[in-house]
Each structure stands twice: as C-alpha cells, then as structure tokens.
Write an enzyme that holds these catalytic residues in place. Structure first.
Site, short mmCIF file in Angstrom:
data_model
loop_
_atom_site.label_atom_id
_atom_site.label_comp_id
_atom_site.label_asym_id
_atom_site.label_seq_id
_atom_site.Cartn_x
_atom_site.Cartn_y
_atom_site.Cartn_z
N GLY A 8 29.92 35.69 9.20
CA GLY A 8 30.17 36.11 7.83
C GLY A 8 29.03 35.71 6.92
N ASP A 47 31.67 43.36 14.66
CA ASP A 47 32.92 43.72 13.99
C ASP A 47 34.00 42.83 14.58
OD1 ASP A 47 35.30 44.84 13.08
OD2 ASP A 47 34.59 46.90 13.27
N LEU A 48 34.56 41.95 13.77
CA LEU A 48 35.53 40.97 14.28
C LEU A 48 36.86 41.60 14.69
CD1 LEU A 48 34.89 38.02 11.82
CD2 LEU A 48 34.34 38.08 14.26
N TYR A 152 47.37 38.39 3.65
CA TYR A 152 46.22 37.49 3.55
C TYR A 152 46.68 36.04 3.71
CZ TYR A 152 42.06 35.14 1.79
OH TYR A 152 40.96 34.32 1.66
#
Length: 258
Positions: A8, A47-48, A152
């Site tokens: 990231g 791409d995670l 989230y």
C-alpha cells in the site's frame, strides 16, 4: 540498512511510510496496485483481491526481510466483498506468506483502524470469518451478514483478531513479532470516503474532541517503532493512534484539572 516491504505504498500512510524508510537509507520494496510516485528501491504490482498474484509476488521477492508494513486498505464505499478481501484476506495471505521470508527478529505491522472498536464483542462472528481463506467464501460469508453493519469495521476487526491469534505462533516458529496500529481519522485522499460511510458528523466529532485530524506524520513513527528492535518485546498488540479519542468515549468522565 533495513529491508522493508510496504504494502500500500502508493498513497496515504503507506506512501509516507515508504518515503520515511527510503530517506533513512533502507531498502524499500513497494507493493501496490499502482506504482508509487515517490522513490522506492523496488516495486511489485499487486491486486490484493487476487490470491494468485499475492503468491507470485511472494515467490519473487526472496528472503531476509526485516519488516512487512501492511498499510493497504480500501474504504467502505467499495463493494463489500472487495473490502473484506483486501482489508482482511489479502492482508492475511500477505502476512502468512511473508513469515518465512522475514529474518528472526523481524516484524509485521498492519494498519487497522479505530473503526474496529468493539471487535472483542464480536469474536464469535469474526471467528467464522477467520476460518475462511479464499475470496469466494469470504464474499459468501459477507452476503449473510447484516448489511447495516459497516463492512469496513468488520474488515479491520478481523485484521486485529487475526493478528492477535497469529502473534503466538509467529513468535514461536519464526521469532517474528506481529502487531496492529489503529489510527483515528487521518488527512489522506480517502478521508472523504470515510465521511460518506461513517457520517461527516462522526468525523467532525472526532476532530472537535481531540482538536484536529491526524496527519500521516502522526502515524508513521509509530509503525516504524513497532518494526524496530526497540519494540522487541511488543507483540500481539493493537496500538491506538487517535489523539485519545476512543479513550475519551470509553473511560468515563474526564478528570477535571484546575
């Protein structure tokens, strides 16, 4: 010179952290969907949401690393399955894959969030999620959950609980410490997404309570410390970096100073 993997690293806290380590003379491998704009030593696109791509990156980078700083995350404005697969499962696959690539005495630090408040009240629900290790199963699990509960928050709760459960085995088998850092609101490009999903009034309350939102420079030194030998006896912990906001909500009436 340290050898640091920053997942990231293209924006926000991750970009600031990569810049911090690079400026300190460390070898920084940036892993992100987008290539960082600031200087790093190496870059791998990832791409995670893609377990195969995570595996390919891990197979390509070699061993002898000192630290994995897993900062990547997406806000709740993204599709729910993506939020869980990036913030929880992608982090898990990266962390487990990095363990044998880290030197003894190394460290994994994952950025969670104060939005994970209450994780310890949801251990039964989160334990179901932690049993799942493929993206389709994670998406199916989320589809059965209450859509009113912020995904989230679930993703960051899972990250914290997973890290706490990983801490003992990681220390015993690899001599590696694992911790999470939970910032409150931070002035980054995705702050507006959090205002949309959590409510601007909630974030305004955070700011009013502690005086301002955090900057990346408030958070980066804590991550760096947890990755350093100075934190050699700290593992399995979640460190709040929120200016005291959660404490102000949970500890009862404040002491009145004269």
């Amino acid at each position: 010179m340290g050898r640091i993997v920053v997942v990231g690293a293209a924006s926000g806290i991750g970009a600031a952290l990569a810049k911090h380590f690079h400026a300190s003379g460390d070898h920084v491998l940036a892993v992100d969907l987008r290539e960082p704009q600031s200087p790093v030593s190496e870059y791998r696109q990832c791409d995670l949401r893609d377990a195969e791509r995570i595996g390919a990156v891990l197979a390509d980078i070699g061993s002898g690393w000192d630290m994995l700083a897993h900062v990547a995350g997406i806000p709740g404005t993204a599709p729910a399955a993506d939020v869980l697969n990036v913030n929880y499962l992608g982090m898990r696959l990266m962390a487990e894959g990095m363990l044998p690539l880290l030197r003894e005495g190394g460290s994994i630090v994952t950025v969670a969030s104060t939005a994970a408040l209450g994780w310890d009240q949801r251990i039964d629900v989160l334990s179901e999620l932690l049993e799942l290790t493929d993206s389709q199963a994670v998406a199916q699990w989320q589809a059965r959950q209450d859509p009113a509960y912020p995904v989230y928050s679930t993703s960051k709760q899972a990250a914290i609980l997973y890290t706490k459960r990983l801490a003992g085995p990681a220390w015993a088998k690899y001599g590696v410490r694992v911790n999470t850092v939970s910032p409150g609101p931070v002035q980054t490009p995705i702050l507006s997404d959090f205002e949309e999903t959590m409510g601007k009034e909630v974030l305004d309350l955070c700011r009013a309570t502690v005086g301002r939102h955090a900057t990346v420079d408030d958070v980066v030194p804590v991550i760096a410390f947890l990755g350093s030998p100075d934190a050699r006896w700290i593992t399995g912990q979640d460190i709040h970096v929120d200016g005291g906001f959660l404490t102000s909500m949970t500890a009862g009436p404040p002491v009145q100073l004269i």
